[in-house]
Design a protein around this motif. Structure first.
Motif, PDB file in Angstrom:
ATOM      1  N   ARG A   1       0.622 -65.359  -1.717  1.00  0.00           N
ATOM      2  CA  ARG A   1       1.470 -65.063  -0.556  1.00  0.00           C
ATOM      3  C   ARG A   1       2.890 -65.608  -0.711  1.00  0.00           C
ATOM      4  NH1 ARG A   1      -1.215 -61.202  -0.029  1.00  0.00           N
ATOM      5  NH2 ARG A   1      -2.983 -61.074   1.368  1.00  0.00           N
ATOM      6  N   GLY A   2       3.072 -66.563  -1.599  1.00  0.00           N
ATOM      7  CA  GLY A   2       4.380 -67.167  -1.774  1.00  0.00           C
ATOM      8  C   GLY A   2       5.219 -66.561  -2.886  1.00  0.00           C
ATOM      9  N   THR A   3       4.697 -65.543  -3.544  1.00  0.00           N
ATOM     10  CA  THR A   3       5.389 -64.924  -4.665  1.00  0.00           C
ATOM     11  C   THR A   3       5.757 -63.491  -4.302  1.00  0.00           C
ATOM     12  OG1 THR A   3       4.091 -66.277  -6.187  1.00  0.00           O
ATOM     13  CG2 THR A   3       5.200 -64.349  -7.127  1.00  0.00           C
ATOM     14  N   GLU A   4       7.020 -63.136  -4.512  1.00  0.00           N
ATOM     15  CA  GLU A   4       7.525 -61.809  -4.130  1.00  0.00           C
ATOM     16  C   GLU A   4       6.688 -60.669  -4.706  1.00  0.00           C
ATOM     17  OE1 GLU A   4       9.744 -59.113  -2.140  1.00  0.00           O
ATOM     18  OE2 GLU A   4       9.981 -61.281  -1.982  1.00  0.00           O
ATOM     19  N   GLU A   5       6.316 -60.756  -5.989  1.00  0.00           N
ATOM     20  CA  GLU A   5       5.598 -59.666  -6.649  1.00  0.00           C
ATOM     21  C   GLU A   5       4.189 -59.464  -6.097  1.00  0.00           C
ATOM     22  OE1 GLU A   5       8.404 -61.542  -9.631  1.00  0.00           O
ATOM     23  OE2 GLU A   5       6.852 -62.310  -8.323  1.00  0.00           O
ATOM     24  N   THR A   6       3.592 -60.511  -5.524  1.00  0.00           N
ATOM     25  CA  THR A   6       2.197 -60.407  -5.077  1.00  0.00           C
ATOM     26  C   THR A   6       2.032 -60.589  -3.569  1.00  0.00           C
ATOM     27  OG1 THR A   6       1.861 -62.765  -5.546  1.00  0.00           O
ATOM     28  CG2 THR A   6       1.297 -61.193  -7.300  1.00  0.00           C
ATOM     29  N   ARG A   7       3.122 -60.791  -2.865  1.00  0.00           N
ATOM     30  CA  ARG A   7       3.059 -61.102  -1.431  1.00  0.00           C
ATOM     31  C   ARG A   7       2.246 -60.083  -0.627  1.00  0.00           C
ATOM     32  NH1 ARG A   7       8.299 -62.455  -0.363  1.00  0.00           N
ATOM     33  NH2 ARG A   7       7.657 -64.581  -0.727  1.00  0.00           N
TER      34      ARG A   7
ATOM     35  N   ARG B   1       1.377 -61.310 -11.892  1.00  0.00           N
ATOM     36  CA  ARG B   1       2.754 -60.813 -11.849  1.00  0.00           C
ATOM     37  C   ARG B   1       3.027 -59.800 -12.953  1.00  0.00           C
ATOM     38  NH1 ARG B   1       3.634 -66.201 -10.288  1.00  0.00           N
ATOM     39  NH2 ARG B   1       4.026 -66.834 -12.425  1.00  0.00           N
ATOM     40  N   GLN B   2       2.266 -59.850 -14.037  1.00  0.00           N
ATOM     41  CA  GLN B   2       2.522 -58.976 -15.179  1.00  0.00           C
ATOM     42  C   GLN B   2       1.696 -57.699 -15.172  1.00  0.00           C
ATOM     43  OE1 GLN B   2       1.844 -61.491 -18.525  1.00  0.00           O
ATOM     44  NE2 GLN B   2       3.616 -62.788 -18.093  1.00  0.00           N
ATOM     45  N   HIS B   3       0.737 -57.589 -14.267  1.00  0.00           N
ATOM     46  CA  HIS B   3      -0.142 -56.423 -14.226  1.00  0.00           C
ATOM     47  C   HIS B   3      -0.095 -55.782 -12.847  1.00  0.00           C
ATOM     48  CE1 HIS B   3      -1.665 -58.739 -17.649  1.00  0.00           C
ATOM     49  NE2 HIS B   3      -2.039 -57.561 -18.125  1.00  0.00           N
ATOM     50  N   GLU B   4      -0.322 -54.474 -12.839  1.00  0.00           N
ATOM     51  CA  GLU B   4      -0.386 -53.771 -11.564  1.00  0.00           C
ATOM     52  C   GLU B   4      -1.795 -53.935 -11.004  1.00  0.00           C
ATOM     53  OE1 GLU B   4       0.049 -49.292  -9.775  1.00  0.00           O
ATOM     54  OE2 GLU B   4       1.176 -49.820 -11.595  1.00  0.00           O
ATOM     55  N   VAL B   5      -1.893 -54.696  -9.933  1.00  0.00           N
ATOM     56  CA  VAL B   5      -3.181 -55.013  -9.330  1.00  0.00           C
ATOM     57  C   VAL B   5      -3.219 -54.397  -7.935  1.00  0.00           C
ATOM     58  CG1 VAL B   5      -4.677 -56.906  -8.578  1.00  0.00           C
ATOM     59  CG2 VAL B   5      -3.289 -57.164 -10.637  1.00  0.00           C
TER      60      VAL B   5
END
Length: 175
Positions: free
Chosen positions: A31-37, A5-9
């Motif tokens: 898949r359950g987290t907005e930032e990484t979905r 969540r803290q890095h641009e991946v």
């Protein structure tokens, strides 16, 4: 997950068989987290059964590769997913731009109030470029005074005089 969540991946390679949390738990969290979905995920496993493939895709994996794998195949799959993500991002930008144009067109066609049109333009620009404030400043003949004629954060702002010596960023633009 906190690190993600803290890095641009751009993409995740995820091994299913790892110490707790296992790959399925991590995939569920991604898949359950907005930032990484929307993060593309390639699942890797040494397991032989087809149930791992089915379960990984059902949980949202974008691709699957069995170990041992050839590095050329992994690189090709990574490139393919990154191209696909780039295309999806481009389509999302085009959709956002089309919504902005539609809103501006609706405002232009529904009002003759020039101030309302300017306010709508600067508000949308601020939204699109993700800044707190966007303004239109008029300056006559490289003068020392500018006039803020519209600001995204104040619908009522009209012809506010500003001393341009206090705004070096505007001065740089004028130069």
């Amino acid at each position: 997950m906190a690190w993600l969540r803290q890095h641009e991946v751009k993409l995740a390679l995820l091994d299913l068989m790892m110490p707790p949390p296992d790959g399925y738990s991590v995939l569920r969290s991604i898949r359950g987290t907005e930032e990484t979905r929307e993060l593309p995920v390639i699942v890797l496993t040494a397991a032989d059964g087809d149930e791992e493939v089915t379960r990984a895709f059902e949980m949202g994996a974008d691709d699957f590769l069995r170990k041992p794998f050839k590095s050329a195949e992994l690189i090709a799959r990574i490139r393919s997913l990154l191209r696909l993500r780039e295309y999806v991002d481009m389509l999302a930008r085009r959709e956002r731009d089309a919504r902005v144009v539609l809103e501006l067109t609706q405002t232009l066609s529904s009002t003759l109030d020039f101030r309302e049109i300017l306010y709508t333009v600067v508000r949308r620009i601020a939204d699109v470029v993700k800044v707190e404030r966007c303004s239109i400043v008029l300056v006559k003949d490289e003068g020392r005074v500018g006039y803020v004629v519209a600001a995204s954060d104040d619908r009522e702002l009209r012809d506010l005089p500003i001393d341009l010596d206090n705004y070096p960023e505007i001065r740089r633009v004028l130069e």
